[in-house]
Design a protein around this motif. Sequence first.
Motif, PDB file in Angstrom:
ATOM      1  N   SER A  78       2.510  11.103   5.576  1.00  0.00           N
ATOM      2  CA  SER A  78       1.452  10.147   5.241  1.00  0.00           C
ATOM      3  C   SER A  78       0.637  10.542   4.007  1.00  0.00           C
ATOM      4  CB  SER A  78       0.519   9.949   6.434  1.00  0.00           C
ATOM      5  OG  SER A  78      -0.073  11.170   6.798  1.00  0.00           O
TER       6      SER A  78
ATOM      7  N   SER B 131       0.589   3.852   1.663  1.00  0.00           N
ATOM      8  CA  SER B 131       0.815   4.306   3.041  1.00  0.00           C
ATOM      9  C   SER B 131       1.957   3.531   3.704  1.00  0.00           C
ATOM     10  CB  SER B 131      -0.465   4.163   3.869  1.00  0.00           C
ATOM     11  OG  SER B 131      -0.920   2.821   3.862  1.00  0.00           O
TER      12      SER B 131
ATOM     13  N   SER C 179      -0.637  10.870  -1.972  1.00  0.00           N
ATOM     14  CA  SER C 179      -1.921  11.427  -2.433  1.00  0.00           C
ATOM     15  C   SER C 179      -1.720  12.789  -3.087  1.00  0.00           C
ATOM     16  CB  SER C 179      -2.898  11.557  -1.263  1.00  0.00           C
ATOM     17  OG  SER C 179      -3.224  10.287  -0.765  1.00  0.00           O
TER      18      SER C 179
ATOM     19  N   LYS D  36       0.849  -1.194   0.000  1.00  0.00           N
ATOM     20  CA  LYS D  36       0.000   0.000   0.000  1.00  0.00           C
ATOM     21  C   LYS D  36       0.887   1.247   0.000  1.00  0.00           C
ATOM     22  CE  LYS D  36      -3.824  -2.214   2.228  1.00  0.00           C
ATOM     23  NZ  LYS D  36      -5.108  -1.974   2.768  1.00  0.00           N
TER      24      LYS D  36
ATOM     25  N   SER E 265       5.200   4.881   2.216  1.00  0.00           N
ATOM     26  CA  SER E 265       5.485   6.195   2.808  1.00  0.00           C
ATOM     27  C   SER E 265       6.044   6.045   4.214  1.00  0.00           C
ATOM     28  CB  SER E 265       4.221   7.054   2.840  1.00  0.00           C
ATOM     29  OG  SER E 265       3.827   7.378   1.530  1.00  0.00           O
ATOM     30  N   LYS E 266       5.433   5.167   5.001  1.00  0.00           N
ATOM     31  CA  LYS E 266       5.903   4.942   6.378  1.00  0.00           C
ATOM     32  C   LYS E 266       7.309   4.350   6.374  1.00  0.00           C
ATOM     33  CE  LYS E 266       4.815   2.608  10.670  1.00  0.00           C
ATOM     34  NZ  LYS E 266       3.981   1.653  11.365  1.00  0.00           N
TER      35      LYS E 266
END
Length: 104
Positions: free
Chosen positions: A29, A19, A33, A17, A22-23
């Motif tokens: 976060s 997210s 997007s 994912k 990104s993490k």
Amino acid sequence: MTTIERIQQKLEEKKIKPSKMSKDLGFSSGLFSQWKSGMQKPSANKIKQIAEYLECSVDYLVGNENNTTKVFSNISEEDITMLNSLKSEDREAVRALMKSLLQK
């Protein structure tokens, strides 16, 4: 295909994912997007980090090539043949060993 579309495609292929990426990379976060919406564009440094994370080349992500596999010029054909002949779990063990060596 845009850079963002290529990143998204690689994420889907690897079942990751945005997210999580990104993490894992320490990005904010909502950054992915913002890229998707066009509010921001990824920096060259972030594209490089993503390419390493997704195990593909920067050239692939920016659309300069269609080969999704990262090319390593210092790996011999013999090394590749040996890796390809390993069972899946053994390849994972080799990958874990390489990661631990890189963290030294």
